[in-house]
Design an enzyme around this catalytic site. Structure first.
Site, PDB file in Angstrom:
ATOM      1  CG  ASP A 183      37.816  43.531  32.695  1.00 58.12           C
ATOM      2  OD1 ASP A 183      38.255  44.635  33.261  1.00 58.12           O
ATOM      3  OD2 ASP A 183      38.404  42.533  32.530  1.00 58.12           O
ATOM      4  CG  ASP A 207      36.677  42.067  36.504  1.00 56.37           C
ATOM      5  OD1 ASP A 207      36.221  41.246  36.710  1.00 56.37           O
ATOM      6  OD2 ASP A 207      38.139  41.874  36.063  1.00 56.37           O
ATOM      7  CG  ASP A 211      41.872  42.733  38.817  1.00 53.27           C
ATOM      8  OD1 ASP A 211      41.530  42.776  40.007  1.00 53.27           O
ATOM      9  OD2 ASP A 211      40.839  42.347  38.112  1.00 53.27           O
ATOM     10  NE  ARG A 263      39.138  36.381  42.169  1.00 54.53           N
ATOM     11  CZ  ARG A 263      38.966  36.689  41.049  1.00 54.53           C
ATOM     12  NH1 ARG A 263      39.053  37.574  40.306  1.00 54.53           N
ATOM     13  NH2 ARG A 263      38.540  35.314  40.267  1.00 54.53           N
TER      14      ARG A 263
END
Ligand SMILES: *[C@@H]1O[C@H](CO)[C@@H](O)[C@H](O)[C@H]1NC(C)=O
Ligand SMILES: *[C@@H]1O[C@H](CO)[C@@H](O)[C@H](O)[C@H]1NC(C)=O
Ligand SMILES: *[C@@H]1O[C@H](CO)[C@@H](O)[C@H](O)[C@H]1NC(C)=O
Ligand SMILES: *[C@@H]1O[C@H](CO)[C@@H](O)[C@H](O)[C@H]1NC(C)=O
Length: 380
Positions: A183, A207, A211, A263
């Site tokens: 992604d 993205d 992550d 984030r």
């Protein structure tokens, strides 16, 4: 004589530092003579472990001994052979050519992967990193992404990614190896353990920049420079994925911003140590999360822009619920009106990591966040 020199030298050191930086007094004197406050001896335990050695290029695997925090068991390709990337191409991802980065990444044996020269690599599919690999960009300027896919560590362990500029990562078609549609993350860590991302420069991906999801644990992200991006770092899959209770992630000595929105990180379920990072500013929030994560924010420097609140409870849970989440701010430095909304039980058993320093040292400890420029024979 050596002892006398040593005392003269240490007194010069203590005068030239404006603050009492923690300097280890039992080091090698001839190496220590070359130190300047910018280069080493900053109290950043990861850097101090290897950056004071001008012979780093002959002892690259020393790096694997320097990781701290929850990722401390990540040894990467330590003990393995050196593999040199000579070819920036990625013509046939299903059948990578020797000399390419992909070829090294898919080998079964432990490998310490280095680069013959500066290069930009535009992967056609995600780089699927197998266990016991170190990607060591020191000594070359290595850019991965630029409209291609980037790195993923899926169900593997012992991976170190160091000194790579990862930018412009975009979604890519399914990889034959994982059957997974990427992604557009910079580094995607999925169901993995013992992973360390250090001194990487990360920006502008489709993205997340880094992550960490699907019950990955034993992860440290340190000394990275993250800029120009919306959703920087997601730690935790979704609010229904309770296996993420096992997640343990350390985020230390990074510089967040400029140009980040949210984030930094966003957390779910597990235990997250956010220590000695420098927050330049944030568009929406810096540290957030949902699903009752435990967050220890310690010794960070937060400089607010327009938005002042560091924290955000995502999904607007009722206060009666989020009040029970252990979100602790300990020794953080707040500038320009920044504030942290703490919650949880007072005295919750959140042990501070031993390497954490006072937030007043964050500037020197993060001054060289991101990929370093290293030449053989001199300090990085
Ligand atoms: C200083 O460094 C030496 C050698 O690396 C190490 O054995 C010692 O534990 C360190 N001392 C302190 C106080 O950190
Ligand atoms: C100190 O470092 C220098 C340069 O790397 C090396 O030549 C020397 O052997 C070292 N001395 C000790 C006692 O480790
Ligand atoms: C490699 O990149 C660095 C950093 O951008 C640059 O200083 C150096 O000149 C480059 N080396 C070569 C051989 O192009
Ligand atoms: C990773 O592990 C999960 C859970 O065991 C499994 O569902 C998934 O298929 C695995 N993925 C890969 C690429 O091995």
């Amino acid at each position: 004589m050596a002892i006398l020199l040593f005392f003269i030298f240490t007194s010069i050191l203590s005068i030239s530092y404006s603050s009492p930086l923690p300097v280890n007094a039992s080091g090698n004197i001839s190496v220590r003579r070359q130190r300047t406050p910018e280069q080493c001896g900053t109290g950043n335990q990861v850097d101090d472990c290897w950056r004071c050695d001008p012979g780093w290029a002959d002892n690259r695997q020393r790096l694997a001994d320097c990781v701290i925090g929850f990722g401390r068991n990540a040894i990467g390709g330590k003990g393995g052979r050196t593999y040199v990337v000579t070819d920036p191409g990625d013509e046939d991802p299903a059948n990578p050519a020797p000399g390419t980065l992909r070829y090294g990444l898919v080998q079964d044996e432990p490998l310490w992967i280095i680069f013959a020269c500066n290069m930009t690599i535009r992967p056609q599919r995600e780089f699927v990193v197998s266990s016991h690999k170190t990607v060591d960009g020191r000594g070359a300027s290595v850019v991965v992404g630029e409209g291609g896919a980037c790195f993923t560590v899926r169900n593997q362990s012992n991976v170190i990614i160091h000194g790579i500029t990862i930018r412009g990562c975009r979604p890519a078609p399914k990889s034959a190896k994982t059957g997974h549609l990427s992604d557009g993350d910079g580094v995607s860590i999925f169901g993995a353990r013992d992973v360390w991302v250090d001194h990487c420069t990360l920006e502008d991906c489709a993205d997340g920049l880094v992550d960490v999801i699907a019950a990955s644990t034993g992860v440290t992200v340190s000394n990275c420079l993250l800029t120009n991006h919306n959703k920087a770092m997601l730690l935790g899959h979704n609010d229904a994925y309770e296996d993420d209770r096992a997640m343990r992630v350390t985020v230390a000595f990074n510089r967040f911003g400029p140009g980040l929105v949210q984030r930094m990180p966003r957390c779910r379920f597990g235990v997250f140590h956010v220590v000695n990072n420098d927050y330049v500013n944030w568009g929406k929030y810096a540290i957030g999360g949902s699903a009752s994560p435990t967050i220890l924010s310690r010794g960070n420097r937060f400089c607010a822009g327009k938005e002042k609140e560091v924290t955000k409870r995502d999904g607007d849970p009722p206060k009666s619920e989020w009040q029970k989440w252990n979100w602790i701010s300990d020794g953080d430095l707040m500038f320009n009106g920044a504030f942290f909304t703490a919650s949880g039980r007072p005295g919750a058993e959140v042990k501070a990591p031993s390497f954490a320093k006072s937030a007043s040292f964050v500037a020197p400890m993060t001054a060289s966040a991101g990929a370093l420029s290293c030449s053989k024979g001199s300090l990085c």
